[in-house]
Design an enzyme around this catalytic site. Structure first.
Site, PDB file in Angstrom:
ATOM      1  N   SER A  96      -9.731  -0.646   7.361  1.00  0.00           N
ATOM      2  CA  SER A  96      -9.231  -0.474   5.988  1.00  0.00           C
ATOM      3  C   SER A  96      -8.508  -1.657   5.371  1.00  0.00           C
ATOM      4  CB  SER A  96      -8.332   0.761   5.925  1.00  0.00           C
ATOM      5  OG  SER A  96      -9.121   1.923   6.098  1.00  0.00           O
ATOM      6  N   SER A 124      -9.563   1.698   3.214  1.00  0.00           N
ATOM      7  CA  SER A 124      -8.766   2.512   2.322  1.00  0.00           C
ATOM      8  C   SER A 124      -7.722   1.716   1.541  1.00  0.00           C
ATOM      9  CB  SER A 124      -8.064   3.611   3.099  1.00  0.00           C
ATOM     10  OG  SER A 124      -7.176   3.057   4.033  1.00  0.00           O
ATOM     11  N   LYS A 175       0.862  -1.196   0.000  1.00  0.00           N
ATOM     12  CA  LYS A 175       0.000   0.000   0.000  1.00  0.00           C
ATOM     13  C   LYS A 175       0.890   1.235   0.000  1.00  0.00           C
ATOM     14  CE  LYS A 175      -3.867   1.955   2.685  1.00  0.00           C
ATOM     15  NZ  LYS A 175      -4.703   1.757   3.904  1.00  0.00           N
TER      16      LYS A 175
END
Lengths: 64, 461
Positions: B176, B152, B77
């Site tokens: 997330s 997210s 990420k």
């Protein structure tokens, strides 16, 4: 006597302190978030957490 | 039927390397070809390290390594630092932010000779639940590309779901990792707080941030945790579990394991198909031999509220310098951030004490329970076209369940447990006792040994 300051005015002044200028539409949308969060804090402030210190996740033996 | 390379598990790839039936270079080339084919549509990756990955994989070809993640292609990420690479956090403000050091987990993967394919897409500054970021190209759910992937850690979920990485890393401050895992039909694990070092991973909220694996199985998550789970003396919030905490332990005593089913709150205002599939899974767990006990958590409805009340002022503090550049934020994230202005120290401390009170009550309830079973999210993935406003019903309610366990810091995993009639994945969330991560992972592995939901793949056009 001074007029009480509205929550919207308080929010505007917080934005001013940060130098943040929003369009009317963006301000109104952001104000909705602000108002919801204010409600959250106001509810929490009414409760009693006197037995607790901040940010604890584990505890010793828990007795009823 | 044997899976193609891009859907093979960690164990399968390691076995193939040992048998020399395939090389790290061939695997990496396979993934990069697939990324080239699908990333333009799915936007799982913000940056692809094509040459670096090929060169590194080539260097591994003659290696006789026994590292547990040797030659495994992964996505990180774009909150996770890699030395000399940009970490954008999905933001225009950080578009030139070059990391000077590896994050601790990046170093773990490099020490294990994993192959970093690139940085995955995310909600700007990790502050959102649907996976939408107007700064980047829209990340799309592989199961229905008109729908959101969840956030997210959107790109990480999409990469794993679509076979664009063997596994990926996400972060989880209110859900997330677990929310996009649920929406994209993969397995996402949020470890107990402090188990995985956050050094070199951008903060959103120090009290709520967790880092964890996103993979196609709980077994893969366990293999990843063997490498990244553990004390980091340079992360002050890192905790030390016993050595070799993470191990596969075949469960032979299901009837001694108690799974708590909290009916209220976690089953209120939940999409009917989600409810039905989670309850079917509960029945299946019961048939497998687990004890299922209904449990009352009268305090739990306050959890999400307290999660946000602690998170917001911390996020504003993290962003105090960035907010000088407020025009460069996406409207959605700026809206969320500035909605939290004006929190007094008294209010923040009260929220922190509310957190302790909540956690005390949860600890009491978990005394005799090994894990809780709940839906991961209450809503089905909405359409991207209906998700542009920051205050949609779905964006506000998506994190209702997951955020509770960021507050408590308990280990929590989302595993696939069914599909809607429109073939959208449904996730079930299992949440264990704090610092009992291994037990939770092994329960999830046991579930996946008896079911096939996690083996279903989206059809990519």
């Amino acid at each position: 006597m001074n007029k009480p300051i509205s929550q919207k005015q308080v929010f505007k002044s917080l934005l001013d302190q940060k130098g943040i200028i929003l369009s009317e539409q963006d301000f109104n949308e952001a104000y909705l978030s602000y108002r919801n969060f204010r409600k959250t804090y106001s509810e929490l402030m009414k409760e009693n957490f006197s037995d607790f210190e901040p940010r604890q996740r584990t505890f010793g033996e828990i007795n009823e | 039927m044997s899976e193609p390379i891009f859907y093979k598990s960690i164990d399968e790839l390691i076995r193939m390397y040992e048998e020399k039936s395939i090389s790290p270079l061939e695997v990496t080339e396979d993934f990069l070809k697939r990324i080239k084919k699908y990333n333009n549509k799915l936007n799982a990756y913000l940056e692809i390290y094509n040459d670096d990955a090929i060169n590194y994989a080539r260097s591994l070809n003659d290696s006789k390594s026994h590292n547990p993640l040797f030659g495994i292609p992964i996505g990180l990420k774009d909150l996770v630092d890699i030395k000399n690479k940009i970490t954008t956090a999905g933001s225009k403000i950080l578009e030139n932010n070059k990391a000077t050091k590896n994050s601790k987990i990046t170093q773990d993967f490099l020490d294990n000779q994993s192959i970093i394919l690139g940085k995955t897409n995310l909600v700007e500054f990790a502050f959102g639940t649907l996976g939408i970021n107007s700064n980047t190209n829209t990340c799309r759910n592989p199961w229905d590309t008109e729908r959101v992937p969840g956030g997210s850690s959107s790109g990480s979920a999409v990469a794993v779901s679509a076979g664009l990485a063997t596994f990926a890393i996400g972060t989880d401050t209110g859900g997330s990792i677990r929310m996009p895992a649920s929406l994209c039909g993969i397995t996402g694990f949020k470890p107990s707080y402090g188990i995985v070092s956050r050094r070199g991973v951008m903060d959103l909220s120090w009290s709520m941030d967790h880092v964890g694996p996103m993979a196609r199985s709980a077994k893969d998550c366990l293999n990843i945790m063997k490498v990244i789970g553990g004390h980091d003396p340079r992360d002050k919030y890192s905790i030390k579990l016993e050595d070799n905490h993470f191990n596969e332990e075949v469960i032979t005593n299901r009837n001694e394991i108690k799974l708590g089913l909290p009916k209220d709150y976690f089953f209120e205002e939940v999409n009917e198909e989600i409810k039905i599939n989670v309850m079917k899974s509960v029945d299946q767990l019961s048939n497998m031999g687990y004890q299922i006990e209904e449990i009352d958590l009268p305090f739990v409805a306050d959890g999400r509220k307290i999660n946000i009340a602690v998170l917001l002022p911390e996020a504003i503090s993290v962003h105090s310098e960035y907010l000088k550049n407020y025009k460069s934020y996406t409207k959605t994230v700026l809206n969320r951030m500035i909605g939290g202005l004006g929190v007094s120290s008294e209010e923040y401390l009260t929220a922190s004490r509310a957190m302790s009170s909540f956690n005390y009550q949860m600890n009491k309830k978990m005394n005799n329970i090994d894990a809780l079973i709940t839906p991961t999210v209450p809503v089905i993935a909405p359409l991207i076209s209906e998700s542009s406003s920051p205050n949609t019903y779905e964006s506000n309610s998506m994190g209702r369940f997951t955020g509770v366990f960021n507050l408590t810091g308990q280990p929590s995993i989302s595993v696939p447990c069914g599909f809607t009639k429109n073939n959208l994945p449904i996730g079930m969330m299992l949440t264990g006792k704090i610092n009992n991560d291994n037990k939770l992972l092994n329960i999830a592995i046991d579930w996946q040994n008896e079911t096939e939901f996690h083996t279903k793949r989206p059809i990519l056009n």
